[in-house]
Structure formats: structure tokens, C-alpha cells
Scaffold this active site. Sequence first.
Site, mmCIF file in Angstrom:
data_model
loop_
_atom_site.group_PDB
_atom_site.id
_atom_site.type_symbol
_atom_site.label_atom_id
_atom_site.label_comp_id
_atom_site.label_asym_id
_atom_site.label_seq_id
_atom_site.Cartn_x
_atom_site.Cartn_y
_atom_site.Cartn_z
ATOM 1 N N ASN A 98 -1.620 14.068 -8.296
ATOM 2 C CA ASN A 98 -0.458 13.590 -7.557
ATOM 3 C C ASN A 98 0.600 12.920 -8.404
ATOM 4 O OD1 ASN A 98 0.847 13.259 -4.976
ATOM 5 N ND2 ASN A 98 0.494 11.060 -5.215
ATOM 6 N N ASP A 193 5.193 4.188 -3.128
ATOM 7 C CA ASP A 193 5.001 5.529 -3.693
ATOM 8 C C ASP A 193 5.166 5.441 -5.210
ATOM 9 O OD1 ASP A 193 5.116 8.448 -4.126
ATOM 10 O OD2 ASP A 193 5.374 8.571 -1.968
#
Length: 281
Positions: A98, A193
Site C-alpha cells: 500500500n 493516510d
Amino acid sequence: MIRRDRRDRLGEGPLWHAADGALYWVDILDRRLNRLALADDSVDDWELPEMTGWVVARRDAPGFLAGAESGVKALTLEPFAIEPFADLPDHPPGNRMNDAKADARGRVWAGTMPITADRPTGAFYRVDTDGAVSVADRPYTIANGPAISPDGRWLFHTDTRRRETYRFRLHEDGTLDDKRLWLRFEEAWGTPDGMTFDAEGGLWIAHWGGSRVSRFDPDARIERDIRLPASQITSMAFAGERLDRMFVTSAGDGVDEPHGGALFEVDPGVQGVEPHKFGKE
């Protein structure tokens, strides 16, 4: 400022590559690598065979390392080629990579997560310059945004699902210890994030569901907010000759927003840090 017409389903992993004078980033769900040349604002893109969460430039070979569903790949653009580089230990089916950053010694720190983002099967890995891969921390549901302080002493990493950002002490030999909860996002902020440090030691964090990027001081207090016309903000990178331009990625998947998935440019009011590359010096 919105920098191109096309929208990403899940834009992520922006990387400034000074040698190319270009910003690279991925669209994870559409399986594409994008490149914005700052000299003329032209955009190129390449189709990828797997969902890919990041690219990191190499200093010991041409091209990049890339974090794909099945592991770490070696990627070159001229000619375009992708080859296996390293497998991930304890990497279950249904997981993907990711987000990642390289440190000053050329190692890459990379997280994984389940594609469904609903169970803690992800982990945080260290990829050494000889290709050896080890688990540095676990478990994670949505491993995100590693960032390394400018002095190289601290590594920050996030589990977006938990709304938590952790701080580790990073030793010269690549070991981590002294894991501490550094920041827990308030619900009104969205969830944390991607992130990056500026040259003054401020930590910038993207707010997924919060329509902004924020600069946090060393005591984890918000010092500055930059609002954006999209809700799902994913990451940011400093770019340009002076590293004083900030590019911000976002995601359009699952939202009906005119600017969801756009690549934005904002004025951060501070200079960034040149990104490290993977490989031995």
C-alpha cells in the site's frame, strides 16, 4: 490548482524524481503508473499488471522498486519491464502492498493490507539493500504513510482503520523499537493516510474523508491546514528544483465529486526533503 483532466480511482504514492524533473504516482485500482513532467506539464502513464501501491527510485540500478499485490518488483520504463525482486514473508492471499518510503541507508519500509480493508492481516516490512525482506511490525488493517524524520532518528507509520499514527525509534542497523502512539485522529478529521516530512521537521498528513492535508508540529498539534475540493485525500510529496511545490493525490472511487481523484498542487509555505532512493551507495 488541479494539474490534469484525468481522475484516479485511487491515486497514491507520489514521488518526486529530480533526475527526470517529474512527479510519479500510482492509481492503485486502475493499475496505472503516472508521470507529470514539470517542465511542460505533460502527463504519461503506463498500465501495470497488478494493483501497485508505490514506486521508489533506485540508486544502484535503473528504474524503480514497485510494491505490487504479490510482492516487490523491479520496474523500468525504457524499455518498460517488470520483474520479480523480492517475496514478502507471511503475505497471505488477498493482501496487497500500500505505501512505502526509503531511508537514508537505502532500505525501503513498506506496509501491506487486505484488499478488502476489513481485517488485520497486514504488516509492516523492511526491504534491505540485498533484497532480504523482514517483518518489522504487525498487525495492520490499512498500513499507511511511512515517513522518516529529517534527522533519520524516527520512523512514523499509520493504521488508517484505527485512526492511529505510531512513532518508532529507527536505529542505524534498521531495527525499530520504542513504538508509541503519537497521534489519534479525531473523528471530525477523517482518517490519517499518506504522510511526509518537510525540511523543518513538520509532519504533513493526508486526511482521508477530511478534504485536506495538515502539518503537525513535533508535539502532534495541527499547525497548518490546506483545504481541498475532494474528500478522499491520500498522500502528498514535495517537488520541484527547490522542493517548495507540494502535489497531493486523491481518490474518486466510491464518491460522486467533480474533483475526486484529481492531482492537486498547493503552496505549502515550506520546503521539503529530497526523497531517498533504494540501494547501496
